[in-house]
Design an enzyme around this catalytic site. Structure first.
Site, short mmCIF file in Angstrom:
data_model
loop_
_atom_site.label_atom_id
_atom_site.label_comp_id
_atom_site.label_asym_id
_atom_site.label_seq_id
_atom_site.Cartn_x
_atom_site.Cartn_y
_atom_site.Cartn_z
N HIS A 150 4.13 84.44 0.64
CA HIS A 150 3.19 83.53 -0.02
C HIS A 150 3.77 82.13 -0.23
O HIS A 150 3.04 81.20 -0.52
CB HIS A 150 2.70 84.12 -1.35
N ASP A 180 5.01 90.94 1.22
CA ASP A 180 5.22 89.56 0.78
C ASP A 180 6.61 89.05 1.17
O ASP A 180 7.29 88.41 0.37
CB ASP A 180 5.02 89.44 -0.73
N SER A 255 10.19 82.14 -6.49
CA SER A 255 9.65 83.03 -5.46
C SER A 255 10.49 82.99 -4.19
O SER A 255 10.75 81.91 -3.65
CB SER A 255 8.21 82.63 -5.10
#
Length: 516
Positions: A150, A180, A255
């Protein structure tokens, strides 16, 4: 659920923003003053000997908190990078990018104007560009970098900035949306190798120390520490959720960054947080190393991930379902529907079978079965142990390749009153599927349901199609009613309904104590 808003960092770390009530923990009066320790010990534990037995630690060196994480941080920080991406969005995809057509009466002079110059012929807005930031880390000396899918999804330009400030363009080698994860590659301008970090070979335990390094809020290299709070978390992010829960603070921009153990090995890839505000509240989630390294290896070799597939719709075994099938426990995965032409169908798997083990390994539930089959990869031979008709049976098959996802919805319309049949004791109204457009010719449709009724409490809803009742196919509402009454007369506490919702099929155990 994770938040995929890329305007901040394209990160689910802003995500899992579930609205949650603020709870205040009121701690009881258990604190004890430093003086009078003997009295406090006796009060809390009964006597001094019992107190000593209960709190005396049996620690080994690897369980003792380090005095400092500085040495570990010095070793691993050069391998951690900031990932910056440019995202181009087509403004025409925005529902608000075009003005709505005015409601002009037919024949009005303005109608011709708006037909000629109105919504259908207005120039499209220019594409909008945005920036997103995340983290990543080198896993090899030749420039391979791991981050989150993402973070780089929809990116038109990707750059990584290293600890020394050098910025290099990166190429996306492959991505895997289901876990992911993404793999990037950079080239050194001076033919030098890159500092990198290894994956751990050991599964961390709950309570182990971990260190998160990343780029929170775009600030640059930042280090936080905590412990593994839990394992095997399912946060609804994907079909293979198996996250580590950590309390090392991670925020937007973390992230794709690594979580290390105290040996400087990567135990997880940070991917999401649970937070009502978007900032760290001490609950973060990381993709475990054992999952990440296999996915990354496949991305490096093929640019994508090929997963094993047997082709069944599965669901958990509840206590009601177990009782209906004669199972002693609720472990296993109940097959709601094998897909036509799938490995499972070809091997003889049927609706109502419970898959209890794969190659002799016990299956706790549907999610474990999905992960185990997927991780084996295509073309592998497996033996499934199933529970059918009160006994176990073993079926052999060769795994296929997991196809791309598809979605389909059944179109429903209201049946005529003459087609309806009410089961008031269950709070639902039924109609033949053939009387409802898009429902098909098989089964009985729930055309109306009482939200407080027994059927609704079991998860049934308007538009669901009942295919079987107690293992027998039904096409008319009267057959459903009769099957429920027969089950009650035979002394069954519950009967299994095979129910189709859209393209998905599942079993529902409906108590028959109120049938009539």
């Amino acid at each position: 659920m994770p938040d995929h808003n890329q305007s901040s960092d394209n990160s689910r770390l802003s995500g899992l923003r579930r609205r949650m009530p603020v709870r205040t923990a009121l701690l009881g009066a258990v604190a004890v003053a430093a003086v009078g320790g003997g009295l406090a010990q006796s009060t809390l534990f009964g006597n001094d000997q019992a107190y000593a037995q209960q709190i005396k630690p049996q620690a080994t060196p690897d369980q003792i908190a380090p005095g400092s994480f500085a040495d570990v941080v010095d070793r691993v920080s050069p391998a951690v990078v900031s990932v910056k991406v440019k995202i181009t969005e087509d403004a025409s995809d925005d529902d608000n990018s075009q003005p709505a057509m005015p409601n002009i009466p037919k024949g009005d002079p303005l109608e011709r104007f708006f037909r000629q110059f109105g919504q259908g012929n207005m120039p499209h807005a220019k594409p909008r560009t945005g920036q997103a930031q995340g983290s990543g880390f080198f896993i090899s000396a030749d420039g391979y970098i791991v981050t989150n899918n993402h973070v780089v999804e929809h990116a038109t330009d990707v750059n990584v900035t290293m600890q020394d400030g050098q910025t290099l363009p990166a190429t996306v080698i492959g991505t895997d949306k289901k876990t992911d994860l993404a793999l990037l590659k950079v080239k050194s301008t001076d033919n030098k190798t890159f500092a990198y970090v290894p994956w751990t070979d050991h599964t961390p335990r709950v309570g182990d120390w971990v260190i998160a390094v990343g780029n929170p809020f775009g600030l640059g290299g930042t280090v936080t520490a905590g412990i593994v709070s839990a394992r095997g978390r399912d946060i609804g992010a994907g079909p293979y959720d198996d996250f580590l829960q950590i309390d090392a603070p991670v925020n937007r921009g973390n992230s794709g960054g690594p979580t290390f153990n105290t040996a400087g090995q990567v135990v997880g890839v940070n991917t999401a947080i649970f937070s009502p505000s978007g900032g760290s509240v001490g609950i973060g989630f990381a993709i475990p190393a054992e999952v990440a390294k296999d996915v990354v290896a496949s991305l490096k070799e093929h640019g994508s991930v090929a997963r094993g597939w047997i082709g069944v719709q599965i669901q958990p075994v509840t206590s009601d379902i177990a009782d209906s099938l004669g199972l002693k426990g609720t472990k296993g995965a109940l097959v709601a529907e094998p897909q036509k032409g799938s490995p499972a169908a070809d091997a003889g798997v049927k609706s109502g079978d419970v898959i209890t083990s794969v190659n002799g390994d016990t299956i706790d539930g549907p999610r474990e079965l999905a992960r185990k089959i997927a991780s084996m990869g295509p073309d592998k031979k497996v033996d499934l142990t199933i529970w059918r008709d009160g006994g176990e049976k073993t079926l052999s098959m060769t795994l296929g390749t997991l196809p791309t996802d598809k979605e389909a919805k059944a179109e429903t319309t209201s049946p005529s009153d003459s087609d309806r049949s009410q089961l008031t004791s269950f709070g639902m109204t039924l109609a033949p599927a053939s009387s409802i457009a898009g429902a098909g010719k098989q089964g009985v449709v729930i055309s109306d349901i009482d939200p407080d009724g027994t059927a609704a409490q079991k998860g049934l809803s308007t538009g669901d199609v009942i295919l079987d009742v107690g293992g027998k196919s039904v096409t008319r509402p009267s057959e459903v009613k009769q099957a429920l009454e027969d089950a009650k007369k035979d002394g069954h506490r519950a009967v299994l309904l095979r129910v189709k919702t859209g393209d998905n099929t599942r079993f529902v155990a409906l108590a028959v104590s109120s049938a009539g």
